[in-house]
Design an enzyme around this catalytic site. Structure first.
Site, PDB file in Angstrom:
ATOM      1  CE1 TYR A   1      -3.450   2.696   0.625  1.00  0.00           C
ATOM      2  CE2 TYR A   1      -2.095   3.320   2.414  1.00  0.00           C
ATOM      3  CZ  TYR A   1      -3.058   3.399   1.847  1.00  0.00           C
ATOM      4  OH  TYR A   1      -3.833   4.856   1.937  1.00  0.00           O
TER       5      TYR A   1
ATOM      6  N   GLY B   1     -14.407   0.887  11.727  1.00  0.00           N
ATOM      7  CA  GLY B   1     -13.904   1.103  13.231  1.00  0.00           C
ATOM      8  C   GLY B   1     -12.991   0.463  13.466  1.00  0.00           C
TER       9      GLY B   1
ATOM     10  N   GLY C   1      -9.620   0.305  12.540  1.00  0.00           N
ATOM     11  CA  GLY C   1      -8.281   1.041  12.812  1.00  0.00           C
ATOM     12  C   GLY C   1      -8.474   1.899  14.260  1.00  0.00           C
TER      13      GLY C   1
ATOM     14  CE1 TYR D   1      -3.180   6.597  12.678  1.00  0.00           C
ATOM     15  CE2 TYR D   1      -1.843   7.820  10.628  1.00  0.00           C
ATOM     16  CZ  TYR D   1      -2.135   6.386  11.578  1.00  0.00           C
ATOM     17  OH  TYR D   1      -1.732   5.179  11.222  1.00  0.00           O
TER      18      TYR D   1
END
Length: 160
Positions: A26, A96, A98, A132
């Site tokens: 990725y 949800g 992560g 984040y």
């Protein structure tokens, strides 16, 4: 549909390495992965582990991981946690998972009185940067990451 987070178990080094490779792919860095299953097993499950891993399962199927280790802040006089890798398989994102992996690490920090949880994110990885920010993370723009490796590391090590 159920989500569970658990520590990686002995015998799961291949699973952890597969997550590492999926993350590296990725990030367009698969060519840099040289870790072996045996090295991952020794690091996670050897006599004195220095790195740890949480596995996210959706309905009992592994779908993501968080690989982390303890750091130390001289300014705080206490340990913290460094998140080395966080990855959720693309087909499982948006559920949800992560956030649950990050919450597990935050819970560990609170339970162990660790003042910080830190990690890197690639500048181009806007989906992760948005995620984040959504959980309250702040960029540390005043710091520049430096690294010694390969020939430069060997050359410095030879200074006598």
């Amino acid at each position: 549909m159920t989500l569970s987070i658990r520590p990686a178990r002995s015998g799961e080094a291949g699973l952890v390495l597969s997550f590492v490779k999926e993350l590296a792919e990725y990030e367009k860095l698969l060519h840099e992965v040289v870790a072996t299953e045996d090295e991952i097993a020794a690091s996670l499950f050897g006599d004195n582990p220095r790195v740890f891993c949480d596995i996210a399962e959706w309905d009992g199927e592994p779908v993501g991981f968080a690989l982390w280790f303890y750091t130390y802040s001289t300014f705080r006089g206490r340990h913290g946690i460094w998140l080395e890798d966080l990855f959720v398989r693309p087909g499982q994102r948006g559920r949800g998972i992560g956030k649950a992996l990050m919450a597990r690490l935050a819970q560990r920090c609170v339970a162990e009185d660790l003042p910080r949880l830190a990690w890197w994110v690639l500048n181009w990885n806007e989906p992760s940067r948005v995620f984040y920010r959504s959980i309250g993370a702040k960029a540390q723009d005043e710091w520049t990451v430096k690294r010694l490796e390969g020939e430069a590391l060997a050359k410095l090590a030879a200074v006598g």
